[in-house]
Design an enzyme around this catalytic site. Structure first.
Site, PDB file in Angstrom:
ATOM      1  N   HIS A 241      36.071  29.140  33.954  1.00  0.00           N
ATOM      2  CA  HIS A 241      35.856  29.235  32.509  1.00  0.00           C
ATOM      3  C   HIS A 241      34.380  29.500  32.532  1.00  0.00           C
ATOM      4  O   HIS A 241      33.842  30.015  33.368  1.00  0.00           O
ATOM      5  CB  HIS A 241      36.328  28.001  31.538  1.00  0.00           C
ATOM      6  CG  HIS A 241      36.405  28.971  30.226  1.00  0.00           C
ATOM      7  ND1 HIS A 241      35.989  30.240  29.429  1.00  0.00           N
ATOM      8  CD2 HIS A 241      37.072  28.629  28.742  1.00  0.00           C
ATOM      9  CE1 HIS A 241      36.561  30.672  29.105  1.00  0.00           C
ATOM     10  NE2 HIS A 241      36.962  29.668  28.198  1.00  0.00           N
ATOM     11  N   HIS A 280      40.302  36.633  37.296  1.00  0.00           N
ATOM     12  CA  HIS A 280      40.389  36.682  35.710  1.00  0.00           C
ATOM     13  C   HIS A 280      42.094  36.289  35.247  1.00  0.00           C
ATOM     14  O   HIS A 280      43.191  37.254  35.868  1.00  0.00           O
ATOM     15  CB  HIS A 280      40.009  37.949  35.313  1.00  0.00           C
ATOM     16  CG  HIS A 280      39.568  37.750  34.016  1.00  0.00           C
ATOM     17  ND1 HIS A 280      40.946  37.847  32.919  1.00  0.00           N
ATOM     18  CD2 HIS A 280      38.714  38.065  32.742  1.00  0.00           C
ATOM     19  CE1 HIS A 280      40.026  37.285  31.836  1.00  0.00           C
ATOM     20  NE2 HIS A 280      39.064  37.082  31.917  1.00  0.00           N
ATOM     21  N   ASP A 336      30.708  36.751  35.191  1.00  0.00           N
ATOM     22  CA  ASP A 336      30.117  35.679  35.740  1.00  0.00           C
ATOM     23  C   ASP A 336      29.195  35.702  36.681  1.00  0.00           C
ATOM     24  O   ASP A 336      28.412  35.194  37.207  1.00  0.00           O
ATOM     25  CB  ASP A 336      31.281  34.193  36.084  1.00  0.00           C
ATOM     26  CG  ASP A 336      31.324  33.831  34.375  1.00  0.00           C
ATOM     27  OD1 ASP A 336      32.849  33.841  34.109  1.00  0.00           O
ATOM     28  OD2 ASP A 336      30.847  33.144  33.388  1.00  0.00           O
TER      29      ASP A 336
HETATM   30  C1  SDX Z   1      35.831  33.468  32.581  1.00  0.00           C
HETATM   31  O1  SDX Z   1      40.088  33.864  29.583  1.00  0.00           O
HETATM   32  C2  SDX Z   1      39.256  34.412  29.605  1.00  0.00           C
HETATM   33  O2  SDX Z   1      39.286  35.706  28.683  1.00  0.00           O
HETATM   34  C3  SDX Z   1      38.374  34.167  30.623  1.00  0.00           C
HETATM   35  C4  SDX Z   1      36.350  34.335  30.055  1.00  0.00           C
HETATM   36  C5  SDX Z   1      36.169  34.903  28.523  1.00  0.00           C
HETATM   37  O3  SDX Z   1      35.491  36.020  28.163  1.00  0.00           O
HETATM   38  O4  SDX Z   1      36.311  33.583  28.364  1.00  0.00           O
HETATM   39  O5  SDX Z   1      36.926  35.832  30.821  1.00  0.00           O
HETATM   40  C6  SDX Z   1      35.525  33.495  31.503  1.00  0.00           C
HETATM   41  O6  SDX Z   1      36.398  32.124  32.459  1.00  0.00           O
HETATM   42  C7  SDX Z   1      36.128  34.722  33.571  1.00  0.00           C
HETATM   43  C8  SDX Z   1      36.777  33.762  34.414  1.00  0.00           C
HETATM   44  C9  SDX Z   1      35.641  32.613  35.222  1.00  0.00           C
HETATM   45  N1  SDX Z   1      36.848  31.632  36.742  1.00  0.00           N
HETATM   46  C10 SDX Z   1      35.964  31.877  37.444  1.00  0.00           C
HETATM   47  O7  SDX Z   1      35.029  32.520  37.793  1.00  0.00           O
HETATM   48  C11 SDX Z   1      36.120  31.116  38.288  1.00  0.00           C
HETATM   49  C12 SDX Z   1      37.000  31.550  39.911  1.00  0.00           C
HETATM   50  N2  SDX Z   1      38.404  32.322  39.450  1.00  0.00           N
HETATM   51  C13 SDX Z   1      39.320  31.100  39.887  1.00  0.00           C
HETATM   52  O8  SDX Z   1      39.649  29.899  39.073  1.00  0.00           O
HETATM   53  C14 SDX Z   1      40.532  31.766  38.333  1.00  0.00           C
HETATM   54  O9  SDX Z   1      40.553  33.742  39.162  1.00  0.00           O
HETATM   55  C15 SDX Z   1      40.942  31.823  37.272  1.00  0.00           C
HETATM   56  C16 SDX Z   1      41.310  30.225  36.769  1.00  0.00           C
HETATM   57  C17 SDX Z   1      39.732  32.778  36.426  1.00  0.00           C
HETATM   58  C18 SDX Z   1      42.286  33.240  37.034  1.00  0.00           C
HETATM   59  O10 SDX Z   1      43.206  32.158  37.765  1.00  0.00           O
HETATM   60  P1  SDX Z   1      44.853  32.174  37.108  1.00  0.00           P
HETATM   61  O11 SDX Z   1      44.507  33.533  36.391  1.00  0.00           O
HETATM   62  O12 SDX Z   1      45.743  31.155  36.980  1.00  0.00           O
HETATM   63  O13 SDX Z   1      45.395  33.107  39.165  1.00  0.00           O
HETATM   64  P2  SDX Z   1      45.785  31.816  39.922  1.00  0.00           P
HETATM   65  O14 SDX Z   1      44.934  30.741  39.917  1.00  0.00           O
HETATM   66  O15 SDX Z   1      47.500  31.742  39.595  1.00  0.00           O
HETATM   67  O16 SDX Z   1      45.628  33.038  41.064  1.00  0.00           O
HETATM   68  C19 SDX Z   1      46.643  34.231  41.096  1.00  0.00           C
HETATM   69  C20 SDX Z   1      46.289  33.645  42.253  1.00  0.00           C
HETATM   70  C21 SDX Z   1      45.961  32.777  43.435  1.00  0.00           C
HETATM   71  O17 SDX Z   1      47.037  32.532  44.679  1.00  0.00           O
HETATM   72  P3  SDX Z   1      48.914  32.082  45.073  1.00  0.00           P
HETATM   73  O18 SDX Z   1      48.056  30.910  44.932  1.00  0.00           O
HETATM   74  O19 SDX Z   1      48.944  32.668  44.802  1.00  0.00           O
HETATM   75  O20 SDX Z   1      48.085  32.315  46.384  1.00  0.00           O
HETATM   76  O21 SDX Z   1      45.204  34.223  43.034  1.00  0.00           O
HETATM   77  C22 SDX Z   1      43.934  33.430  43.803  1.00  0.00           C
HETATM   78  C23 SDX Z   1      44.442  32.061  43.354  1.00  0.00           C
HETATM   79  O22 SDX Z   1      44.747  30.814  44.762  1.00  0.00           O
HETATM   80  N3  SDX Z   1      42.763  33.572  43.131  1.00  0.00           N
HETATM   81  C24 SDX Z   1      41.883  32.807  43.832  1.00  0.00           C
HETATM   82  C25 SDX Z   1      40.648  33.427  43.130  1.00  0.00           C
HETATM   83  N4  SDX Z   1      41.209  32.818  41.652  1.00  0.00           N
HETATM   84  C26 SDX Z   1      42.510  32.957  42.054  1.00  0.00           C
HETATM   85  N5  SDX Z   1      41.319  32.739  45.325  1.00  0.00           N
HETATM   86  C27 SDX Z   1      40.331  32.647  45.513  1.00  0.00           C
HETATM   87  N6  SDX Z   1      39.046  32.837  44.679  1.00  0.00           N
HETATM   88  C28 SDX Z   1      39.256  32.522  43.330  1.00  0.00           C
HETATM   89  N7  SDX Z   1      38.051  33.413  42.584  1.00  0.00           N
END
Ligand code: SDX
Length: 402
Positions: A241, A280, A336
């Site tokens: 986050h 996201h 980010d």
């Molecule tokens: C913020 O919610 C908000 O609005 C948050 C925010 C706000 O203003 O409050 O926008 C601020 O927190 C932005 C996000 C910051 N986080 C990051 O940058 C960390 C990296 N991102 C990931 O951890 C991830 O994308 C999340 C946590 C942001 C979202 O994850 P989800 O929605 O739970 O999606 P998921 O984990 O189910 O991913 C779907 C697929 C998966 O692949 P499979 O397992 O199905 O094969 O996408 C992959 C994930 O492995 N994936 C990634 C990835 N993000 C998702 N793979 C590699 N790198 C990534 N960053």
């Protein structure tokens, strides 16, 4: 299962309330605060004016904004004891740990805002007195967020704290208190002050993200708003986050040169590394904030010079956007990457999540106030579960256990 349906991992597709505050269309890449497009607010508004909009639902008149600004700036001062509190941490304590604790600490001062001590929900009556009481806590939390953040920073620097100036803008006052470049008789650079104000505005709210949900989950028990905000701050601290802006820079530093990007992306595909700053839960095309971050970065780099990690960040972005693995998972850059701007402005790396938490106090308060005033009063949030554990079994004395 009494007709219960598991809302799947992480509330993936669960709406827990109706809200009038922020609208996101993840497919179209749209973000609006109370109906106003984020692009227009970033261009014409300020963080504090947008705070008024998010919390009270309308853009303020000149006199309304003047009163709001005066109240927030007036409440920027903290009790002298807060200085000892902040200094009670080790010099190298993570500033998010200090800030999280400091919000809860603040709550210990204001018993009039503590329903546990008042024995009733003092806020939800909706009459003038309770609305004024709510406003006062809102002024205190927004006003003191910058002061506590600056105190957390100065603890690390081993420097005296400064009294928050009231003759500067909200962001200017924050920069003055931070004085992170150690300039004598600090005069905020107007371009950097404006850039940080735009970034604050972009981070002000984002509907029911993990930290806003935490504030509401906690606030639904009618705890004081300071404790609820502290809970939200703890949630934001995590690398999935708000902690992601710090994680992005650590990732770019670990990648090093642009030519190392392909190997890094292969490691991400093998799940050995995380691609921070991408992906996201809601945005599946692009995060509209990322375009404004990009524009703001260009403005800042004209003053500070380009960050040497920028080349690597651009190479990473270009490679990921062309790669089937990331395209299929709809992983676009999110807000980010603003860490590159914070780094160029000279903020310490572990301070980046604090630069997310300070403006997000506004969104947390907007959601909290909306919940306090909701029709029918506040209902405690208590989700259900589907039990899949052991069926009934009798106790076995330890001497009889194998
Ligand atoms: C913020 O919610 C908000 O609005 C948050 C925010 C706000 O203003 O409050 O926008 C601020 O927190 C932005 C996000 C910051 N986080 C990051 O940058 C960390 C990296 N991102 C990931 O951890 C991830 O994308 C999340 C946590 C942001 C979202 O994850 P989800 O929605 O739970 O999606 P998921 O984990 O189910 O991913 C779907 C697929 C998966 O692949 P499979 O397992 O199905 O094969 O996408 C992959 C994930 O492995 N994936 C990634 C990835 N993000 C998702 N793979 C590699 N790198 C990534 N960053």
């Amino acid at each position: 299962d009494k007709g219960l349906r598991v809302s799947d991992k992480g509330y993936l597709n669960t709406a827990v309330l109706r809200s009038e505050i922020t609208y996101i269309d993840g497919e179209a890449g749209v973000l609006r605060y109370r109906g106003y497009p984020i692009e227009q607010l970033a261009l014409h508004s300020s963080h504090l004016e947008t705070a008024y909009l998010l919390i009270y639902g309308a853009l303020p008149s000149t006199s309304q904004f003047q009163i709001f600004q005066e109240e927030v700036m007036h409440h920027g001062v903290t009790h002298a004891d807060a200085e000892q509190f902040c200094r009670s941490f080790r010099y190298d304590a993570h500033p998010m740990a200090i800030l999280t604790s400091a919000f809860a600490y603040l709550g210990s001062y204001y018993s009039e805002a503590n329903p546990s001590l008042q024995g009733q929900n003092i806020f939800s009556k909706g009459d003038q007195a309770s609305l004024a009481l709510m406003d006062k806590q809102i002024y205190r939390l927004i006003g003191k967020a910058t002061t506590l953040a600056a105190m957390a920073y100065r603890v690390r620097q081993g420097r005296e704290f400064v009294t928050p100036p009231t003759n500067l803008s909200y962001t200017g006052s924050f920069l003055y208190q931070m004085d992170h470049l150690g300039e004598e008789n600090y005069v905020p650079n107007p371009v950097l002050e404006k850039a940080l104000d735009v970034l604050f505005l972009l981070h002000a709210d984002h509907e029911l993200n993990a930290s806003a949900t935490t504030v509401l989950q906690t606030g639904s028990s009618l705890v004081d708003p300071y404790s609820a905000i502290a809970a939200g701050c703890a949630s934001l601290y995590g690398p999935l986050h708000g902690g992601a802006n710090e994680a992005v820079i650590r990732m770019l530093i670990s990648i090093g040169k642009p030519e190392n990007v392909p190997a890094f992306l292969e490691a991400v595909k093998r799940r050995e590394k995380v691609l921070s700053g991408f992906g996201h839960r809601v945005y599946k095309t692009s995060d509209p904030r990322s375009f404004i971050v990009r524009k703001t970065a260009d403005e800042v780099f004209k003053i500070t010079g380009k960050d040497e990690l920028l080349e690597t960040a651009m190479a990473l972005h270009a490679a990921a956007m062309k790669d089937e693995y990331f395209i299929k998972r709809k992983l676009a850059p999110n807000v980010d990457f603003c860490g590159l701007i914070y780094r160029a402005m000279g903020f310490p790396l572990d301070f980046f999540p604090v630069l997310f938490a300070v403006p997000r106090v506004v969104g947390w308060l907007a959601h909290w106030r909306q919940m306090m005033l909701q029709e029918g009063g506040v209902k405690i949030w208590r989700p259900r579960q589907i039990y899949v554990g052991a069926s009934k079994r009798d106790y076995v004395l330890i001497e009889e256990r194998i």
